[in-house]
Design a protein around this motif. Structure first.
Motif, PDB file in Angstrom:
ATOM      1  N   ASN A   1     -33.676   4.938  -4.779  1.00 45.90           N
ATOM      2  CA  ASN A   1     -34.696   3.886  -4.751  1.00 45.90           C
ATOM      3  C   ASN A   1     -35.696   4.048  -5.891  1.00 45.90           C
ATOM      4  O   ASN A   1     -36.100   3.063  -6.524  1.00 45.90           O
ATOM      5  N   ARG A   2     -36.059   5.260  -6.151  1.00 43.99           N
ATOM      6  CA  ARG A   2     -36.996   5.519  -7.245  1.00 43.99           C
ATOM      7  C   ARG A   2     -36.381   5.153  -8.590  1.00 43.99           C
ATOM      8  O   ARG A   2     -37.041   4.576  -9.452  1.00 43.99           O
ATOM      9  N   MET A   3     -35.108   5.468  -8.744  1.00 45.94           N
ATOM     10  CA  MET A   3     -34.432   5.130  -9.988  1.00 45.94           C
ATOM     11  C   MET A   3     -34.296   3.615 -10.153  1.00 45.94           C
ATOM     12  O   MET A   3     -34.432   3.083 -11.260  1.00 45.94           O
ATOM     13  N   LEU A   4     -34.039   2.943  -9.025  1.00 47.79           N
ATOM     14  CA  LEU A   4     -33.909   1.481  -9.083  1.00 47.79           C
ATOM     15  C   LEU A   4     -35.217   0.836  -9.524  1.00 47.79           C
ATOM     16  O   LEU A   4     -35.232  -0.025 -10.416  1.00 47.79           O
ATOM     17  N   ILE A   5     -36.321   1.246  -8.915  1.00 48.41           N
ATOM     18  CA  ILE A   5     -37.634   0.687  -9.280  1.00 48.41           C
ATOM     19  C   ILE A   5     -37.955   1.011 -10.739  1.00 48.41           C
ATOM     20  O   ILE A   5     -38.474   0.169 -11.484  1.00 48.41           O
ATOM     21  N   THR A   6     -37.622   2.237 -11.161  1.00 50.33           N
ATOM     22  CA  THR A   6     -37.886   2.625 -12.552  1.00 50.33           C
ATOM     23  C   THR A   6     -37.080   1.770 -13.517  1.00 50.33           C
ATOM     24  O   THR A   6     -37.599   1.308 -14.545  1.00 50.33           O
TER      25      THR A   6
END
Length: 255
Positions: free
Chosen positions: A219-224
């Protein structure tokens, strides 16, 4: 015992890999936070320069419009005065032609001198050229001019180009005013566009700022990734917008 150690080591390896990915992600986020902050400041600054140019051009346009209108009114007054002069000259020309018809030479000379005095004090060189009048004419030459030169009795105001010549100066100033106004409107549009870029960067900063609230790494990678795409879009869009007229970065440092 050895089997337990191997089991612990196997469990630690995925954790280290995850930790390594998280560290890389945090570095990427930190870098893009800094770059986006700088890009936001840049877009805001360029947008404010466009706004300054807009205000300057609007003020200059208003001043030019006022000057152009004043010149237009002055030209209208000059036109009315010259028309009045021509009406007087025309009246005396009629008197000369009538006196010539009845053989009254005294009346002819009287009106010829009236034309000479009126022209000496009121006739412009431009109108004199149109009606083929010479300021050095004596009474006899004026009579000959009236009787024989067709241009003498033809109104100069029948020539549309001559009438428009009164307003050439005013029209040039008013045209410049409209051109400067168009530049101001263009600066306004470009300034608004840079403000839109600033909004895009603000969204990017917000997304990068909330990445840490997500626990799962995907999820963090997606938002980034979404934030990076937004940053690239805003940057590409920003560089399609022209800089303010006369912009020179070195000029702010004395260059």
């Amino acid at each position: 015992m050895s089997e337990e150690i191997k089991s612990v080591e196997k469990n630690e390896e995925p954790a280290k890999q995850r930790r390594s990915k998280e560290d890389i992600l945090e570095i990427i986020i930190a870098i893009f936070l800094g770059i986006t902050a700088l890009a936001t400041a840049w877009a805001s600054w360029i947008g404010s320069l466009h706004g300054g140019n807009m205000s300057t051009n609007y003020t200059k346009s208003n001043n030019l419009a006022a000057d152009g209108n004043a010149r237009w009114n002055e030209a209208s007054q000059s036109l009315m005065q010259d028309m009045q002069v021509w009406n007087m000259i025309s009246d005396y020309q009629v008197e000369i032609l009538y006196a010539s018809g009845i053989g009254d030479s005294d009346k002819m000379y009287e009106n010829a001198y009236k034309i000479k005095f009126i022209c000496a004090d009121n006739l412009t060189q431009e109108m004199a050229d149109i009606i083929a009048y010479d300021f050095n004419y004596d009474a006899d030459q004026i009579i000959t001019w009236v009787e024989e030169d067709e241009r003498a009795t033809t109104s100069p105001f029948a020539d549309e180009d001559y009438v428009n010549s009164y307003y050439e100066d005013a029209q040039a100033v008013l045209a410049e005013s409209e051109a400067v106004l168009a530049e101001g409107q263009q600066d306004n549009t470009r300034g608004d566009t840079f403000n839109l870029v600033t909004v895009i960067y603000s969204v990017v900063l917000f997304m990068l700022g909330i990445v840490g609230t997500f626990r799962r790494l995907p999820n963090r990678m997606l938002i980034t990734c979404v934030a990076i795409v937004g940053f690239l879009f805003g940057t590409i869009y920003m560089f399609t917008i022209p800089f303010p007229t006369g912009f020179n970065f070195l000029s702010f440092f004395g260059g």
